[in-house]
Enzyme design. Sequence first.
Site, PDB file in Angstrom:
ATOM      1  N   ARG A  51      21.384  -4.939   1.171  1.00 34.80           N
ATOM      2  CA  ARG A  51      22.659  -5.034   1.645  1.00 34.80           C
ATOM      3  C   ARG A  51      23.352  -6.254   1.837  1.00 34.80           C
ATOM      4  O   ARG A  51      25.025  -7.066   1.809  1.00 34.80           O
ATOM      5  CB  ARG A  51      22.832  -4.376   2.924  1.00 34.80           C
ATOM      6  N   HIS A 183      -1.188   4.540  -0.388  1.00 37.21           N
ATOM      7  CA  HIS A 183      -1.988   3.535  -1.088  1.00 37.21           C
ATOM      8  C   HIS A 183      -3.360   3.284  -1.205  1.00 37.21           C
ATOM      9  O   HIS A 183      -3.642   2.230  -1.518  1.00 37.21           O
ATOM     10  CB  HIS A 183      -1.229   2.399  -0.309  1.00 37.21           C
ATOM     11  N   LYS A 187      -6.929   1.572  -4.172  1.00 38.91           N
ATOM     12  CA  LYS A 187      -7.835   0.997  -3.457  1.00 38.91           C
ATOM     13  C   LYS A 187      -8.760   1.251  -4.651  1.00 38.91           C
ATOM     14  O   LYS A 187      -9.443   2.296  -5.040  1.00 38.91           O
ATOM     15  CB  LYS A 187      -8.374   1.603  -2.603  1.00 38.91           C
ATOM     16  N   GLU A 221      -9.233   1.172  12.530  1.00 38.19           N
ATOM     17  CA  GLU A 221      -8.955  -0.730  12.313  1.00 38.19           C
ATOM     18  C   GLU A 221      -9.029  -1.040  13.406  1.00 38.19           C
ATOM     19  O   GLU A 221      -9.640  -0.142  14.656  1.00 38.19           O
ATOM     20  CB  GLU A 221      -7.814  -0.393  12.406  1.00 38.19           C
ATOM     21  N   ASP A 240       0.270   9.618  10.742  1.00 41.09           N
ATOM     22  CA  ASP A 240       0.200   7.873  10.450  1.00 41.09           C
ATOM     23  C   ASP A 240      -1.052   7.355   9.706  1.00 41.09           C
ATOM     24  O   ASP A 240      -1.028   7.572   8.316  1.00 41.09           O
ATOM     25  CB  ASP A 240      -0.115   7.159  11.168  1.00 41.09           C
ATOM     26  N   HIS A 245      -3.468   9.541   4.484  1.00 40.30           N
ATOM     27  CA  HIS A 245      -4.926   8.633   4.163  1.00 40.30           C
ATOM     28  C   HIS A 245      -6.004   9.471   3.856  1.00 40.30           C
ATOM     29  O   HIS A 245      -6.893   9.016   3.297  1.00 40.30           O
ATOM     30  CB  HIS A 245      -4.505   7.587   4.385  1.00 40.30           C
ATOM     31  N   LYS A 338      -6.940   2.628  16.106  1.00 40.83           N
ATOM     32  CA  LYS A 338      -6.613   1.493  15.636  1.00 40.83           C
ATOM     33  C   LYS A 338      -7.705   0.169  16.998  1.00 40.83           C
ATOM     34  O   LYS A 338      -7.816   1.231  18.377  1.00 40.83           O
ATOM     35  CB  LYS A 338      -4.732   1.451  16.084  1.00 40.83           C
TER      36      LYS A 338
HETATM   37  C1  BG6 Z   1      -0.676   2.533   6.907  1.00 39.33           C
HETATM   38  C2  BG6 Z   1      -0.744   3.405   8.272  1.00 39.33           C
HETATM   39  O1  BG6 Z   1       0.102   3.585   5.722  1.00 39.33           O
HETATM   40  O2  BG6 Z   1      -1.807   2.387   6.087  1.00 39.33           O
HETATM   41  C3  BG6 Z   1      -0.792   1.700   8.884  1.00 39.33           C
HETATM   42  O3  BG6 Z   1       0.424   3.347   8.364  1.00 39.33           O
HETATM   43  C4  BG6 Z   1      -1.974   1.660   8.928  1.00 39.33           C
HETATM   44  O4  BG6 Z   1      -0.736   1.789  10.120  1.00 39.33           O
HETATM   45  C5  BG6 Z   1      -2.094   0.707   7.104  1.00 39.33           C
HETATM   46  O5  BG6 Z   1      -2.529   0.279  10.030  1.00 39.33           O
HETATM   47  C6  BG6 Z   1      -4.334   1.015   7.012  1.00 39.33           C
HETATM   48  O6  BG6 Z   1      -3.860   0.208   5.398  1.00 39.33           O
HETATM   49  P1  BG6 Z   1      -4.667  -0.876   4.963  1.00 39.33           P
HETATM   50  O7  BG6 Z   1      -4.828  -0.617   3.799  1.00 39.33           O
HETATM   51  O8  BG6 Z   1      -5.351  -1.595   5.686  1.00 39.33           O
HETATM   52  O9  BG6 Z   1      -6.248   0.285   5.313  1.00 39.33           O
END
Ligand code: BG6
Length: 491
Positions: A51, A183, A187, A221, A240, A245, A338
């Site tokens: 935008r 994602h 990896k 994390e 999340d 994941h 986390k």
């Molecule tokens: C994301 C989450 O999908 O993956 C985040 O929303 C998380 O909360 C992240 O921190 C972790 O990804 P990576 O690649 O740093 O392990």
Amino acid sequence: MVSRVIPVDPFDLVIFGGTGDLAQRKILPALFRRFRGGQMPTGARIIGAARASMDTDAYRAFVMSALQEFSGDGSAQEIADFLSRIHYVILDADGDTGWSTLRGFFDQDDEFDEANPPVRVFYFSVRPRLFGGLAERLYRYGMAKGGRIVVEKPFGNDLETARTLNQMLAAYFHESQIYRIDHYLGKETVQNLMAIRFGNMLFEPLWNSQYVDHIQITVAETVDVEGREDYYDRAGAMRDMMQNHLMQLLCLIAMEPPAKFDSDAVRDEKLKVIRALDPVQPHHIVRGQYSGDADVGLPSYRDTVGNQRSTTESYVALKAHVSNWRWAGTPFYLRTGKRLVARSSVINVMFKDAPHSIFGADAGRHANLLTIRLQPNEGITLQVTIKEPGQGGMRLVDVPLDMSFAEALGKEGSHPADAYERLIMDVIRGNQTLFMRGDEVEAAWAWTDPVIAGWTARGDVPKPYDSASIGPGDADLLMRRDGREWRGIRP
Ligand code: BG6
């Protein structure tokens, strides 16, 4: 060892949300690295659409500062060459502004070559509530034909919303045109799970409940919610991380060998795993929320999200069962959180003790352990039992056969391509193997929803845990009740 660069066809990639955080941090730097790697053929274009009122020159300046901040390499000439591929369209995802201009970038329909369709990728780097409108306008403005759309998580926040999203996209795009990103699947070492399992004779014969006592999957994390308070407080660790994941890691560990490495064969097998998961029992799950540390000025979770009554979990650990012939009786323990003591994503496959010890009771109990380190320090370790060196007697000791991919593979192993580089190139190649299919996402939500509904119904409050710890003590109890222990969380 030098990796091969597999050429791709010229492409057009439109980034909806081209000025957003994900575009700056991940998508544009990943494209730049592929450009530097020689994977952006002449004629390939990147079109930012957002935008914000700016022209292409201003957008190029914006991209340059994103690259300087988040990419860090590349010569001035390389950056200038890359920027010459970048264009910008002022576009309203919710309205009709800019759509005809965007359409003008592409050949008209009568020039569309069915036998050799152009590669057009539309990256939905925007909030999910805009997905439906984008899909409909792409169709209405004649850009859906042969196009590929890439959508980011969160893909829904429960089964119902995920279904609605799937239906909205399916109204204009075929499943073979939809690329749902997780994602973790991009990896390097996550893909290596498949190579390790199905490229070696060694592991697969033992990969079942007869030989495997249990499996631990840890994604720890050190970071907190990193400026995404609003989203995270509505999501929590279960939505999340666990639903996507960790679920994907579980699938790759537990699935049957697909007949071939093709997208539907792999995704069919993953789907079977999700559908074979038993509902999680309430006493097989532990939620946690990190506390603050006033001494070092660390805010608590509730301070971070600015909600002193929040009952959202920043940690979750659970025991899952895959009810099929291969895994009946072998539990999978999954945990993620986390603000833990270290950043460490690891899978531990704990094998059973040898059925009979010829060395007598003094030799102790010994079992093999296969550790797959996903990040950081990617590699695998196989713990084996040997004789402890010494003059007399037969004492046994466990030692690691350790393979660091960085050592074994040199430069390539120490700097694996970023997940986004790999995933974007796969979209351009039209390879969906590393993307979640609609039915997979729905099945994962169908497993997750009752867990969350149970918490809500019981008014469950997560257990506090110290920052920089291994999580709440109840997670240890979850294991100890079964006579097992978590492996340590180490960087
Ligand atoms: C994301 C989450 O999908 O993956 C985040 O929303 C998380 O909360 C992240 O921190 C972790 O990804 P990576 O690649 O740093 O392990």
